[in-house]
Design a protein around this motif. Structure first.
Motif, short mmCIF file in Angstrom:
data_model
loop_
_atom_site.label_atom_id
_atom_site.label_comp_id
_atom_site.label_asym_id
_atom_site.label_seq_id
_atom_site.Cartn_x
_atom_site.Cartn_y
_atom_site.Cartn_z
N VAL A 152 14.92 -23.80 -1.71
CA VAL A 152 13.63 -23.54 -2.33
C VAL A 152 12.65 -24.66 -1.95
CG1 VAL A 152 12.38 -23.14 -4.49
CG2 VAL A 152 14.78 -22.46 -4.30
N ARG A 153 11.55 -24.29 -1.31
CA ARG A 153 10.51 -25.26 -0.96
C ARG A 153 9.51 -25.34 -2.11
NH1 ARG A 153 5.66 -24.92 2.36
NH2 ARG A 153 6.12 -22.69 2.55
N CYS A 154 9.24 -26.54 -2.56
CA CYS A 154 8.39 -26.74 -3.74
C CYS A 154 7.20 -27.64 -3.41
CB CYS A 154 9.19 -27.35 -4.89
SG CYS A 154 10.49 -26.29 -5.53
N TRP A 155 6.11 -27.42 -4.12
CA TRP A 155 4.89 -28.23 -4.01
C TRP A 155 4.67 -28.95 -5.33
CZ3 TRP A 155 0.00 -26.46 -6.38
CH2 TRP A 155 -1.07 -27.35 -6.15
N MET A 159 14.87 -19.22 -20.23
CA MET A 159 16.07 -19.85 -20.75
C MET A 159 16.87 -20.55 -19.65
SD MET A 159 16.09 -19.04 -24.03
CE MET A 159 15.81 -17.73 -25.24
N LYS A 160 16.47 -20.38 -18.40
CA LYS A 160 17.18 -20.99 -17.28
C LYS A 160 16.46 -22.24 -16.81
CE LYS A 160 18.51 -20.13 -12.47
NZ LYS A 160 18.09 -21.49 -12.05
N THR A 161 17.22 -23.21 -16.36
CA THR A 161 16.63 -24.39 -15.73
C THR A 161 16.41 -24.08 -14.25
OG1 THR A 161 17.85 -25.81 -17.26
CG2 THR A 161 16.88 -26.85 -15.31
N TRP A 162 15.19 -24.28 -13.77
CA TRP A 162 14.84 -23.95 -12.39
C TRP A 162 14.78 -25.22 -11.55
CZ3 TRP A 162 14.73 -18.88 -11.17
CH2 TRP A 162 14.62 -17.99 -12.24
N VAL A 163 14.98 -25.06 -10.25
CA VAL A 163 15.09 -26.24 -9.38
C VAL A 163 13.80 -27.05 -9.37
CG1 VAL A 163 14.38 -25.04 -7.26
CG2 VAL A 163 15.87 -27.04 -7.12
N SER A 164 12.64 -26.42 -9.51
CA SER A 164 11.40 -27.19 -9.52
C SER A 164 11.35 -28.13 -10.73
CB SER A 164 10.18 -26.26 -9.54
OG SER A 164 10.25 -25.38 -10.64
N GLY A 206 14.57 -28.22 -2.44
CA GLY A 206 15.74 -28.34 -3.30
C GLY A 206 16.56 -27.07 -3.21
N TYR A 207 17.66 -27.05 -3.93
CA TYR A 207 18.55 -25.89 -3.90
C TYR A 207 18.81 -25.42 -5.32
CZ TYR A 207 19.25 -26.91 0.99
OH TYR A 207 19.03 -27.11 2.32
N ASP A 208 18.44 -24.17 -5.57
CA ASP A 208 18.64 -23.59 -6.90
C ASP A 208 20.08 -23.10 -7.02
OD1 ASP A 208 17.96 -22.67 -9.42
OD2 ASP A 208 16.07 -21.80 -8.74
N ASP A 209 20.46 -22.66 -8.23
CA ASP A 209 21.83 -22.19 -8.41
C ASP A 209 21.96 -20.69 -8.19
OD1 ASP A 209 20.44 -21.52 -10.66
OD2 ASP A 209 22.02 -22.05 -12.07
#
Length: 346
Positions: A333-336, A133-138, A319-322
């Motif tokens: 948060v490091r994302c691929w 239910m949460k929006t994630w930074v990725s 990016g930066y999550d909440d």
């Protein structure tokens, strides 16, 4: 007394005090000043947003004094309930992201022509069993990348080999797996407009809110000529009967899909069933490189290769999550991200 200057910090003693029996309006106004919104997503560390600076000392005690008060001097039960609810919400906002109440969030999605599309998403309050239910930074990072991914080689085009009985200029068919709040799929729909349709899927408990978010953005979707549907798709359950070539998709999207050792297998199995065998078919994924889940990321890569898919394009971004880090700062948060196609095409 509350200052009219938004740059002047407020002390908790300047707020209406319970012993003075302030009106309901005064209490609700004061509580609105204490609103703390979650950190916003972004490519740089954001700050939490407050209506006006308030000295933190004593705020929790102030809020609990309101919650514990009978507020007997207020005229109606409805007004008392409104004050208690607002105070409880302010207290929960200061207890971390998982304690926050339901909220609506606004995301700005860039387009290739310089305009930004505005998406509004509802997020129910979080519990340990409904993190979808949460929006994630990725999801956010993939959404703001879509306009460039979709317009740079390799082109994401409908495959003539998948359904030869259809007109070659048919719309592209896209599927989002684990859509959550729908940010990626709704962004894709608005960006592609009438040139594509997309089916957003998730587990049964999550789909009602997903459908609600599609309805929240109906004006944008109508303006851009988008076609969006929602439905249940459980990766752990093979479809029966298996999809026909006409039912498969030219493009599969997924963001932050790995949370257990079972997920890489289930995800790739689902791709196996639903991805078109046309040489222009693509899978686009973005996932955080969390230390605890790096084995699952590697497992996913290996299984995709064994299926016959290869990376066409990839990269990493931050990016930066909440969520907040241990020191109370924004959580980096490091994302691929990666784009996959059938290896015989390469």
């Amino acid at each position: 007394m509350i200052s009219a200057d938004p740059d002047e910090p407020i002390h908790v003693l300047d707020l209406p005090q319970i012993h003075t029996k302030p009106s309901g309006t005064e209490l609700i106004q004061a509580l609105s000043l204490l609103t703390t919104k979650p950190r916003s997503f972004g490519l740089k560390a954001p700050e939490a947003v407050r209506a006006q600076a308030v000295h933190p000392a004593g705020i929790a005690r102030y809020l609990t004094s309101i919650i514990s008060s009978p507020l007997a001097w207020l005229d109606t039960e409805e007004l008392r309930e409104a004050v208690w609810d607002a105070a409880a919400a302010r207290l929960s906002e200061r207890s971390g992201r998982t304690a926050m109440p339901a909220m609506s969030r606004v995301f700005m999605i860039p387009t290739s022509h310089g305009e930004e599309y505005t998406l509004t998403l509802h997020e129910p309050s979080l519990t340990s069993d409904n993190l979808g239910m949460k929006t994630w930074v990725s999801s956010y990072l993939l959404s703001i990348r879509l306009h460039s991914l979709l317009e740079s080689p390799p082109q994401l085009v409908p495959t003539a080999t998948t359904t030869p009985q259809l007109h070659p200029e048919r719309t592209l068919r896209a599927l989002e797996l684990g859509a959550g709040t729908g940010l990626v799929g709704l962004s894709f729909a608005a960006l592609r407009g009438p040139s594509a349709s997309i089916h957003l899927t998730d587990l049964p408990a999550i789909v009602p809110n997903l459908a609600h978010n599609a309805a929240l953005n109906v004006e944008l979707l109508n303006r851009t000529g988008a076609t969006v549907t929602t439905g249940v798709l459980d990766w752990s359950v093979p479809p029966t009967p298996l999809p026909t070539p006409a039912e498969q998709y030219d493009l599969i999207l997924a963001a932050d899909p790995l949370y257990s050792p079972n997920h890489p297998k289930w995800l790739v199995d689902t791709v196996t069933h639903w991805l078109s065998r046309g040489l222009n078919a693509r899978v686009v994924v973005e996932m955080p490189l969390r230390d605890a889940y790096l084995p699952q990321v590697q497992d996913f890569r290996q299984r995709m290769g064994q299926l016959g898919l290869a990376v066409v394009d990839e990269g990493e971004e931050v990016g930066y999550d909440d969520w907040e880090s241990a020191d109370g700062g924004a959580l980096e948060v490091r994302c691929w991200w990666s784009v996959w196609g059938w290896s015989e095409k390469l």
